[in-house]
Design a protein around this motif. Structure first.
Motif, PDB file in Angstrom:
ATOM      1  N   GLN A  86     -27.982-126.499 -22.036  1.00 46.19           N
ATOM      2  CA  GLN A  86     -27.402-125.857 -23.218  1.00 46.19           C
ATOM      3  C   GLN A  86     -28.417-125.670 -24.346  1.00 46.19           C
ATOM      4  OE1 GLN A  86     -23.726-128.037 -24.100  1.00 46.19           O
ATOM      5  NE2 GLN A  86     -22.636-126.650 -22.725  1.00 46.19           N
ATOM      6  N   ASP A  87     -29.667-125.514 -23.969  1.00 44.49           N
ATOM      7  CA  ASP A  87     -30.703-125.136 -24.931  1.00 44.49           C
ATOM      8  C   ASP A  87     -30.759-123.606 -24.930  1.00 44.49           C
ATOM      9  OD1 ASP A  87     -32.881-124.794 -26.533  1.00 44.49           O
ATOM     10  OD2 ASP A  87     -34.292-125.907 -25.279  1.00 44.49           O
ATOM     11  N   PHE A  88     -29.722-123.008 -25.494  1.00 44.24           N
ATOM     12  CA  PHE A  88     -29.521-121.572 -25.354  1.00 44.24           C
ATOM     13  C   PHE A  88     -30.613-120.741 -26.030  1.00 44.24           C
ATOM     14  CE2 PHE A  88     -24.687-122.418 -24.965  1.00 44.24           C
ATOM     15  CZ  PHE A  88     -24.831-122.689 -23.616  1.00 44.24           C
ATOM     16  N   ALA A  89     -31.100-121.200 -27.177  1.00 44.22           N
ATOM     17  CA  ALA A  89     -32.101-120.420 -27.909  1.00 44.22           C
ATOM     18  C   ALA A  89     -33.403-120.315 -27.111  1.00 44.22           C
ATOM     19  CB  ALA A  89     -32.361-121.046 -29.273  1.00 44.22           C
ATOM     20  N   THR A  90     -33.884-121.458 -26.596  1.00 41.13           N
ATOM     21  CA  THR A  90     -35.119-121.447 -25.803  1.00 41.13           C
ATOM     22  C   THR A  90     -34.921-120.666 -24.515  1.00 41.13           C
ATOM     23  OG1 THR A  90     -35.601-123.652 -26.675  1.00 41.13           O
ATOM     24  CG2 THR A  90     -36.934-122.898 -24.826  1.00 41.13           C
ATOM     25  N   CYS A  91     -33.750-120.821 -23.924  1.00 42.20           N
ATOM     26  CA  CYS A  91     -33.425-120.095 -22.701  1.00 42.20           C
ATOM     27  C   CYS A  91     -33.523-118.588 -22.935  1.00 42.20           C
ATOM     28  CB  CYS A  91     -32.019-120.467 -22.235  1.00 42.20           C
ATOM     29  SG  CYS A  91     -31.429-119.493 -20.833  1.00 42.20           S
ATOM     30  N   LEU A 132     -38.207-117.893 -15.232  1.00 39.12           N
ATOM     31  CA  LEU A 132     -36.785-117.721 -14.919  1.00 39.12           C
ATOM     32  C   LEU A 132     -36.135-119.055 -14.561  1.00 39.12           C
ATOM     33  CD1 LEU A 132     -36.684-114.407 -12.847  1.00 39.12           C
ATOM     34  CD2 LEU A 132     -35.213-114.943 -14.791  1.00 39.12           C
ATOM     35  N   GLU A 133     -36.823-119.839 -13.740  1.00 40.96           N
ATOM     36  CA  GLU A 133     -36.263-121.136 -13.341  1.00 40.96           C
ATOM     37  C   GLU A 133     -36.173-122.091 -14.529  1.00 40.96           C
ATOM     38  OE1 GLU A 133     -34.786-122.007 -10.725  1.00 40.96           O
ATOM     39  OE2 GLU A 133     -35.276-120.363  -9.383  1.00 40.96           O
ATOM     40  N   LEU A 134     -37.186-122.074 -15.381  1.00 45.56           N
ATOM     41  CA  LEU A 134     -37.130-122.894 -16.593  1.00 45.56           C
ATOM     42  C   LEU A 134     -35.942-122.487 -17.463  1.00 45.56           C
ATOM     43  CD1 LEU A 134     -40.808-123.340 -17.846  1.00 45.56           C
ATOM     44  CD2 LEU A 134     -39.120-125.162 -17.550  1.00 45.56           C
ATOM     45  N   ALA A 135     -35.727-121.187 -17.556  1.00 41.65           N
ATOM     46  CA  ALA A 135     -34.606-120.687 -18.353  1.00 41.65           C
ATOM     47  C   ALA A 135     -33.273-121.158 -17.772  1.00 41.65           C
ATOM     48  CB  ALA A 135     -34.650-119.162 -18.422  1.00 41.65           C
ATOM     49  N   ARG A 136     -33.173-121.169 -16.443  1.00 44.94           N
ATOM     50  CA  ARG A 136     -31.934-121.666 -15.810  1.00 44.94           C
ATOM     51  C   ARG A 136     -31.693-123.131 -16.167  1.00 44.94           C
ATOM     52  NH1 ARG A 136     -34.022-118.478 -11.135  1.00 44.94           N
ATOM     53  NH2 ARG A 136     -32.719-116.609 -10.990  1.00 44.94           N
ATOM     54  N   ARG A 139     -30.587-123.325 -19.779  1.00 40.75           N
ATOM     55  CA  ARG A 139     -29.178-122.934 -19.927  1.00 40.75           C
ATOM     56  C   ARG A 139     -28.267-124.077 -19.495  1.00 40.75           C
ATOM     57  NH1 ARG A 139     -25.382-120.657 -16.567  1.00 40.75           N
ATOM     58  NH2 ARG A 139     -26.906-120.233 -14.930  1.00 40.75           N
ATOM     59  N   PHE A 140     -28.632-124.736 -18.397  1.00 41.60           N
ATOM     60  CA  PHE A 140     -27.850-125.876 -17.909  1.00 41.60           C
ATOM     61  C   PHE A 140     -27.804-126.983 -18.957  1.00 41.60           C
ATOM     62  CE2 PHE A 140     -27.567-129.962 -15.697  1.00 41.60           C
ATOM     63  CZ  PHE A 140     -26.396-129.785 -14.969  1.00 41.60           C
ATOM     64  N   ARG A 159     -25.374-114.463 -17.556  1.00 44.36           N
ATOM     65  CA  ARG A 159     -24.834-115.819 -17.440  1.00 44.36           C
ATOM     66  C   ARG A 159     -24.937-116.571 -18.762  1.00 44.36           C
ATOM     67  NH1 ARG A 159     -27.796-116.952 -11.607  1.00 44.36           N
ATOM     68  NH2 ARG A 159     -26.162-116.048 -10.278  1.00 44.36           N
ATOM     69  N   LEU A 160     -26.061-116.379 -19.438  1.00 46.80           N
ATOM     70  CA  LEU A 160     -26.250-117.031 -20.737  1.00 46.80           C
ATOM     71  C   LEU A 160     -25.219-116.532 -21.740  1.00 46.80           C
ATOM     72  CD1 LEU A 160     -27.888-118.798 -22.719  1.00 46.80           C
ATOM     73  CD2 LEU A 160     -29.385-116.819 -23.088  1.00 46.80           C
TER      74      LEU A 160
END
Length: 265
Positions: free
Chosen positions: A173-178, A163-167, A170-171, A206-207
């Motif tokens: 802007q690596d939306f696909a990996t997120c 979850l933290e990696l995904a945040r 997202r920050f 949020r994404l």
């Protein structure tokens, strides 16, 4: 009975039932044998975190300072480490001072490595990574996230690392990996960890909002709200409602999650 009081206090804390958690801590303190100062410090650290969650800065700092003073005198290393971890959380979240938080986390980590506290070290690596992220040191933040992932054997902690990696993604802007990470975390948490399931849906909201997918964001936010309401995670309900109102994205009524109004199309 002491262990039961501690476990129930932490469960109530995790579920946002802070007044009940305080009662279990008080019971635990009343059950501690005379002269067992280390257990007293342990329960007071639990109480300090409750004060923090309630936003009672003075009570929090007073409790931590008292525990740290006593623990330093008697060399209660685990409680010293916990005090520094709590201060790190305080400086990062409340004081918006990630550099000072990082210093506190590092002090805690050094002690916990020495004591061989593997799972506690994993959680500290997550805190260190989030502080580094706030300081804009993204490569080092990723290293600490991966350190946490490598150390922990706890499935729930692994989910929180993802979850933290995904945040972070997202920050950046690596939306696909997120999105991939969030869906993986959701699949791992489903039917087992409702708190993390709710967090996954909140991050997916949020994404989607960041991508401008407003209808999808509305659906994810409603799913997150439904889970937080169902399990009485009141602090998370309140925080999500405040976030949605602040963004002007939608209005969700906490008493009736089905009554939603999308304010963006």
């Amino acid at each position: 009975m002491l262990k039961i009081a501690e476990r129930l206090a932490k469960r109530c804390q995790h579920n946002g039932k802070l007044s009940q958690a305080h009662r279990w801590v008080a019971l635990g303190l009343s059950l501690i044998p005379d002269r067992d100062l280390e257990q007293v410090c342990h329960f007071r650290n639990i109480r300090a975190f409750l004060w923090y969650l309630e936003g009672s800065k003075e009570n929090f700092l007073r409790e931590v300072e008292r525990v740290l003073w006593t623990s330093n005198i008697f060399d209660f290393e685990a409680e010293i480490a916990q005090c520094h971890a709590l201060l790190g959380i305080f400086f990062q979240d409340t004081q918006k001072n990630p550099q000072r938080a990082l210093e506190e986390y590092q002090k805690s980590l050094e002690i916990r490595i020495k004591l061989g506290m593997r799972e506690s070290c994993a959680k500290l690596h997550i805190h260190i990574a989030t502080a580094l992220k706030e300081l804009g040191i993204f490569d080092k933040a990723k290293v600490h996230f991966f350190e946490a992932q490598a150390l922990t054997r706890d499935r729930r902690v692994r989910i929180n690392v993802i979850l933290e990696l995904a945040r972070l993604q997202r920050f950046l802007q690596d939306f696909a990996t997120c999105e991939t990470n969030l869906q993986n975390a959701l699949a791992a948490a489903q039917h087992r960890y409702p708190n993390e399931v709710g967090d996954c849906f909140r991050e997916l909201y949020r994404l989607a909002a960041d991508k401008g997918a407003h209808r999808e964001a509305h659906q994810y936010a409603a799913q997150a709200m439904s889970i937080f309401e169902k399990h009485d995670y009141r602090a998370k309900v309140d925080a999500l409602v405040a976030e949605l109102k602040e963004k002007g994205y939608m209005h969700l009524y906490t008493e009736n999650i089905g009554n939603t109004e999308e304010t963006k199309s």
